[in-house]
Write a protein that holds these residues in place. Structure first.
Motif, PDB file in Angstrom:
ATOM      1  N   TYR A 270       0.843  -1.201   0.000  1.00 16.51           N
ATOM      2  CA  TYR A 270       0.000   0.000   0.000  1.00 16.51           C
ATOM      3  C   TYR A 270       0.878   1.250   0.000  1.00 16.51           C
ATOM      4  N   HIS A 271       1.908   1.222   0.838  1.00 19.58           N
ATOM      5  CA  HIS A 271       2.840   2.351   0.920  1.00 19.58           C
ATOM      6  C   HIS A 271       3.488   2.603  -0.448  1.00 19.58           C
ATOM      7  N   ALA A 272       3.914   1.516  -1.087  1.00 19.79           N
ATOM      8  CA  ALA A 272       4.552   1.641  -2.406  1.00 19.79           C
ATOM      9  C   ALA A 272       3.562   2.192  -3.435  1.00 19.79           C
ATOM     10  N   ALA A 273       2.321   1.710  -3.399  1.00 19.77           N
ATOM     11  CA  ALA A 273       1.306   2.164  -4.357  1.00 19.77           C
ATOM     12  C   ALA A 273       0.962   3.633  -4.129  1.00 19.77           C
ATOM     13  N   ARG A 274       0.869   4.000  -2.873  1.00 16.02           N
ATOM     14  CA  ARG A 274       0.529   5.374  -2.533  1.00 16.02           C
ATOM     15  C   ARG A 274       1.620   6.342  -3.007  1.00 16.02           C
ATOM     16  N   TRP A 275       2.856   5.921  -2.797  1.00 15.49           N
ATOM     17  CA  TRP A 275       3.990   6.741  -3.206  1.00 15.49           C
ATOM     18  C   TRP A 275       3.955   6.934  -4.722  1.00 15.49           C
ATOM     19  N   TRP A 276       3.639   5.857  -5.458  1.00 12.08           N
ATOM     20  CA  TRP A 276       3.563   5.925  -6.926  1.00 12.08           C
ATOM     21  C   TRP A 276       2.451   6.891  -7.354  1.00 12.08           C
ATOM     22  N   LEU A 277       1.295   6.767  -6.752  1.00  9.47           N
ATOM     23  CA  LEU A 277       0.146   7.598  -7.129  1.00  9.47           C
ATOM     24  C   LEU A 277       0.383   9.060  -6.753  1.00  9.47           C
ATOM     25  N   ASP A 278       0.921   9.280  -5.561  1.00 13.84           N
ATOM     26  CA  ASP A 278       1.249  10.642  -5.122  1.00 13.84           C
ATOM     27  C   ASP A 278       2.187  11.300  -6.130  1.00 13.84           C
ATOM     28  N   GLY A 279       3.158  10.546  -6.592  1.00 14.73           N
ATOM     29  CA  GLY A 279       4.162  11.072  -7.515  1.00 14.73           C
ATOM     30  C   GLY A 279       3.573  11.493  -8.852  1.00 14.73           C
ATOM     31  N   ARG A 280       2.387  10.984  -9.170  1.00 15.95           N
ATOM     32  CA  ARG A 280       1.716  11.348 -10.426  1.00 15.95           C
ATOM     33  C   ARG A 280       0.559  12.298 -10.195  1.00 15.95           C
ATOM     34  N   GLY A 281       0.488  12.870  -8.999  1.00 18.04           N
ATOM     35  CA  GLY A 281      -0.549  13.856  -8.711  1.00 18.04           C
ATOM     36  C   GLY A 281      -1.934  13.253  -8.571  1.00 18.04           C
TER      37      GLY A 281
END
Lengths: 329, 329
Positions: A270-281
């Motif tokens: 979840y942390h990894a997915a969130r970081w990915w999504l955050d990085g794409r706005g």
């Protein structure tokens, strides 16, 4: 094969007997034909019914209750339920407003739900869930497979039906929701179907299956083991390419365990997915981490994104009381 | 070792970062020193605090929230948290009524909670949970181990504390509850501690470990694989011999997954346990089936019985809102 089991032929019966006894306040399990129905039905509400092969618990029986399903039809493990189960469930759950079938896109499920639909004397409609972006066509599927996104459809449409919406409105809402969901999974190990007694497929010590299906169907590729960040990247890239969520869409992110992966790893993913999504706005408005759509004891996980709107967000947040999902009551 | 992981040193940090983000409405995770605390504390309530090695999720961090814990201290995987974590958690969670530590009986946990207790400037007390009837003394324990029964202690005492009971009353209630719980587990596979990178112990294809500890500690015996009914019989015989519940005691039966066993098997084991208890005239008043105290991805399960009284039943039923257990709100 080491499982909590007495005899392979009694696996499903005894598991469902345990489920019925543990949740006797919520559900009744009818044995012949086999279906699970709410203890208390709401007169005049559209009955929401799903079903499919067993082995994906808590889906679907664990989602029978207020705010989600009225009934569920469990087939044998990884095997479609039969039309007579679906018909009996519809008759048991209908309180006059008709029945909406939520069907995962597998050829057997589709065919049998269509047959049940023809046999039904009450008004009925169906919605097909095909959220798995991994592959077109698969071992048991023409088109895309229906996987963990089905839980979101069941939650949102279940809540919508509680408001007293009629059958056509429920179907239209279900189709709107279904179009806004994308999922993809990865397996670290196979599962073992009790009747088969041996693993469905083999993976090397350093191999993973990217895009695996919830019955162990092949995915996009057999890969060498990768980091959680690399896996999240591959899954989310495929999902977001498909879903194309608006930059300001409030996203629901579901990290779903496939059965054999511990919760601490799911939170890491979840942390990894969130970081990915955050990085794409992209903005995560709602989250759920847990094993909702499993493949027996398969190690691995799937990610699901649903591009909510305000109405859908309300229906995600609304009270639900089932064995597998519960809040607000 | 195939896990959702980026680097072994970041396993706990990234998992907890995911947990914190997914449950930002409920908890705050403090990083240095590491503890999890409720977002909103209740002034004048006794703070209920637990902690222990990580790898047992959702225990304990997943039980921080209304009706259970005020704070939890996660150690590294299968490693006791340190006194400074406990002290900082106590300082963060205390709102003037003092602190009750719920401690599982492992030498490291016990020593560190004792040290924290001595360093604490606020009134504090401890209760030791040692519900595992499998063995006396073990790899990390003098006496009996504390296992899944701890969740019941946290639920009942957490609810009791919400009523405004003072520290001595909370401690006395916790001791009364702890004395009425018995657990025992069985492993079908080992788990793999990330930092070790290989399974903690080895089991043959047809072997199981009866009475296993939640870190993979040896149990009573290494057995050939048996049916669910035979396993339930062995576990329950030992538990009931120890607990000696009154014939009319309302029992809480918890079937706890150790991490790698699917829900359908846990319900089958629940069915087997229920059949055993029914056959002896013992009455199950409350049930819970799910993975609450895990051992990473270990396949297997434990059974826990708690001989409730009317007051304890009320506290089991009372509303709870945590990441890992939620009902009534």
């Amino acid at each position: 094969m080491k499982k909590f089991i007495n005899h392979v032929d009694d696996y499903l019966t005894e598991s469902l007997a345990g489920f019925a006894a543990a949740h006797a306040d919520l559900v009744t399990v009818n044995v012949e034909p086999l279906y699970i129905v709410r203890k208390t039905l709401k007169p005049g509400k559209v009955a929401i019914i799903s079903g499919g092969g067993s082995g994906h618990e808590p889906m679907h029986g664990g989602f029978v209750g207020h705010g989600m399903l009225d009934a569920a039809c469990p087939g044998q493990v990884f095997t479609s339920p039969t039309p007579d189960q679906m018909l009996a469930a519809a008759q048991a759950a209908d309180t006059g407003a008709g029945v909406l079938f939520i069907v995962k896109n597998y050829s057997g499920d589709l065919m049998n739900f269509e047959m049940a639909s023809e046999l039904c004397e009450m008004p009925n409609a169906s919605v097909l869930v095909n959220d798995d972006v991994a592959v077109e066509n698969s071992s048991f599927t023409t088109g895309r497979r229906g996987v963990a996104g089905t839980v979101i459809v069941e939650k949102l449409v279940g809540s919508f039906a509680e408001t007293g919406a009629d059958l056509q409105a429920c179907r239209a809402f279900a189709e709107r929701v279904t179009a806004r969901i994308a999922s993809m999974g990865v397996a670290f190990s196979s599962c073992t179907v009790p009747a088969a007694g041996k693993p469905t497929f083999a993976l090397g010590d350093d191999e993973i299956e990217i895009g695996v299906g919830i019955h162990g169907e092949p995915g996009r590729r057999r890969a060498k083991f990768e980091t959680a960040n690399a896996i999240a990247d591959e899954l989310l890239t495929a999902m977001v390419d498909d879903l194309k969520p608006a930059a300001d869409a409030p996203l629901l992110l579901l990290v779903n365990g496939l059965g054999g992966t511990p919760l601490s790893e799911l939170y890491l993913l979840y942390h990894a997915a969130r970081w990915w999504l955050d990085g794409r706005g992209l903005s995560i408005a709602r989250s759920h981490v847990g094993a909702l759509t499993t493949s027996l004891e398969m190690a691995g996980a799937s990610l699901t994104l649903c591009a909510l709107d305000e109405e859908m967000m309300r229906h995600w947040d609304s009270p639900v009381h089932t064995a597998g999902l519960r809040w607000g009551m």
